[in-house]
Design a protein around this motif. Structure first.
Motif, short mmCIF file in Angstrom:
data_model
loop_
_atom_site.label_atom_id
_atom_site.label_comp_id
_atom_site.label_asym_id
_atom_site.label_seq_id
_atom_site.Cartn_x
_atom_site.Cartn_y
_atom_site.Cartn_z
N PHE A 83 0.73 -1.19 -0.13
CA PHE A 83 -0.18 -0.04 -0.17
C PHE A 83 1.12 1.32 -0.10
N ARG A 84 0.27 2.54 -0.34
CA ARG A 84 1.09 3.54 -0.18
C ARG A 84 0.22 4.69 0.22
N LEU A 85 0.96 5.88 0.35
CA LEU A 85 -0.11 7.00 0.73
C LEU A 85 0.36 8.08 0.03
N GLY A 86 -0.71 8.97 -0.50
CA GLY A 86 -0.61 10.25 -1.40
C GLY A 86 -0.19 11.41 -0.34
N SER A 87 0.10 12.48 -0.82
CA SER A 87 0.56 13.59 -0.16
C SER A 87 -0.47 14.04 0.80
N ASP A 88 -1.86 13.74 0.55
CA ASP A 88 -3.10 13.97 1.17
C ASP A 88 -3.45 12.85 2.21
N LEU A 89 -2.53 11.78 2.20
CA LEU A 89 -2.67 10.66 3.31
C LEU A 89 -3.82 9.83 2.81
N ARG A 90 -4.19 9.96 1.49
CA ARG A 90 -5.09 9.07 0.89
C ARG A 90 -4.59 7.72 0.84
N ILE A 91 -5.06 6.56 1.01
CA ILE A 91 -4.41 5.22 0.92
C ILE A 91 -4.88 4.46 -0.45
N TYR A 92 -3.80 4.00 -1.01
CA TYR A 92 -4.06 3.11 -2.22
C TYR A 92 -3.27 1.82 -1.88
N TYR A 93 -4.18 0.94 -2.06
CA TYR A 93 -3.54 -0.70 -1.98
C TYR A 93 -3.43 -1.41 -3.53
N ASP A 94 -1.86 -1.54 -3.80
CA ASP A 94 -1.67 -2.26 -5.02
C ASP A 94 -1.81 -3.73 -4.91
N GLY A 95 -1.99 -4.39 -4.03
CA GLY A 95 -2.00 -5.74 -4.14
C GLY A 95 -3.02 -6.61 -4.58
N THR A 96 -3.15 -7.84 -4.54
CA THR A 96 -4.53 -8.63 -5.10
C THR A 96 -4.57 -9.76 -4.22
N PHE A 97 -5.69 -10.48 -3.99
CA PHE A 97 -6.00 -11.42 -3.04
C PHE A 97 -5.10 -12.71 -3.05
#
Length: 383
Positions: free
Chosen positions: A152-166
């Motif tokens: 996962f990663r965080l944007g500059s606004d601390l929005r969360i992005y998940y890049d994984g799969t099940f």
């Protein structure tokens, strides 16, 4: 002075890290034997009557034991919002599988004996097996992924992005941790059956407990070796303010081999956790040999305490590392709720957690004793 300032922010963060561990261990200890009994149901009971005995050992208590799961999820939501956001969204399909499996338990308990059909009851027995096996496996897989880090990663606004799969969660190390979880809870469930049943059911449960205890020892040792040799750990490489605002991006993080073992070198007292993990399982084998029914259950609780604690102590202060953006990894110091929120939650917990423990103790005292054939054939409220 404002009331919540009686306890420092950094102290509150550590307290809630400890409380989260208590709740997760409480779930594994209390609901863990329910899951273990479900896994063993088709094997510990050979006849319909024996399987009803197995079910009725947990029938009166399993619903109350799930309170610990609710408390753990609620604590994550309120005390560690970013952790809740990443884990419950990134692990969405895994969580769905867990909930679907857990739903099978109440349905199976209620509907299994509604018909006399052997096929009907056998199908529900295997549904209850799934309801125990799947959560035990996936919870272990989740812990294995947390130790490796989550994409996962965080944007500059601390929005969360998940890049994984099940399916990305189903990697070899995570599956090894899943098998350890299955063995650990199967051991716990078997010890519960030894305590609460008699005759052929208890004899089979005693055999399963020995196998599961040996598997727990072997898989825990193998997991530790794999963690040392193949899994890189995380460490904070910049100054971090334990009382600072919750901003995971305000630090830098490095990844290096063996970093998850650094806490044990710096604080040797932490070694008590893995020692208890092994010792508890070894004592289970001794207790089974010497016929100490209550002792074996307590020893399996001790093993669970040690194994789960060793994960938390190894990772501290990290609670969820990021593989794609290490600096965004969540730690005790930068992923919590506000000072005031943690304080209010602590007051509520101090009031209600002892009540839950007291009520649980009273319920178990009231329901103490073995389940035998007379309890099933005599009518009443038997499943």
């Amino acid at each position: 002075m404002i009331l919540h300032e009686l306890i420092d922010y950094d102290t509150l963060r550590v307290i809630w890290w400890l409380l989260l561990g208590v709740l997760l261990i409480g779930f594994a200890v209390m609901d863990g034997f329910d899951l273990g009994v479900g896994m063993l149901l088709p094997f510990a009971g050979k006849t319909d009557l024996e399987r009803r005995i197995v079910i009725n050992t947990v029938g009166p208590v399993w619903e109350g034991n799930q309170v610990w799961l609710i408390l753990g999820g609620g604590a994550i939501f309120a005390a560690w919002p970013p952790l809740y956001a990443v884990s419950f969204s990134g692990f969405y399909l895994a969580m769905f599988a867990i909930l679907a499996a857990l739903i099978l338990r109440p349905v199976g308990f209620k509907y299994r004996s509604k018909r006399e059909s052997a096929r009907w009851r056998n199908n529900w027995d295997w549904a209850l097996f799934v309801g125990g096996f799947v959560p035990a496996l996936i919870f272990g897989v989740a812990v294995g992924n947390v130790l490796q880090g989550v994409p996962f990663r965080l944007g500059s606004d601390l929005r969360i992005y998940y890049d994984g799969t099940f399916f990305g969660l189903l990697n070899p190390f995570a599956l090894l941790c899943g098998l350890l979880s299955v063995a650990m809870l199967a051991m716990h469930g078997a010890n519960w059956l030894v305590l609460k049943s008699s005759g052929p059911v208890a004899a089979r449960a005693r055999s399963f407990a020995r196998i599961a205890a040996m598997a727990t020892i072997g898989l825990y040792a193998l997991g530790g070796m794999a963690l040392w040799l193949f899994v890189d750990g995380y460490r904070i490489t910049s100054v971090i303010d334990p009382s600072g605002p919750s901003n995971p991006l305000a630090k830098t993080v490095g990844i290096s081999a063996g970093a998850w073992f650094a806490n044990y070198a710096a604080h040797p007292w932490m070694l008590v956790a893995p020692v208890l993990g092994f010792l508890g399982a070894v004592l289970v084998l001794w207790g089974l040999r010497s016929g100490r029914e209550i002792g074996t259950l307590l020893f399996s609780k001790l093993s669970i305490l040690g194994i789960i604690s060793s994960v938390g102590l190894s990772m501290f202060p990290f609670i969820l590392p990021s593989t794609v953006q290490p600096g965004a990894s969540l730690t005790v110091w930068d992923a919590s709720s506000s000072h005031l929120t943690l304080f209010i939650m602590l007051i509520v917990t101090v009031i209600f957690l002892p009540l839950i423990v007291a009520y649980t103790a009273w319920a178990y005292k009231l329901l103490w004793g073995k389940v035998d054939e007379d309890d099933i054939t005599g009518g009443g409220h038997a499943y």
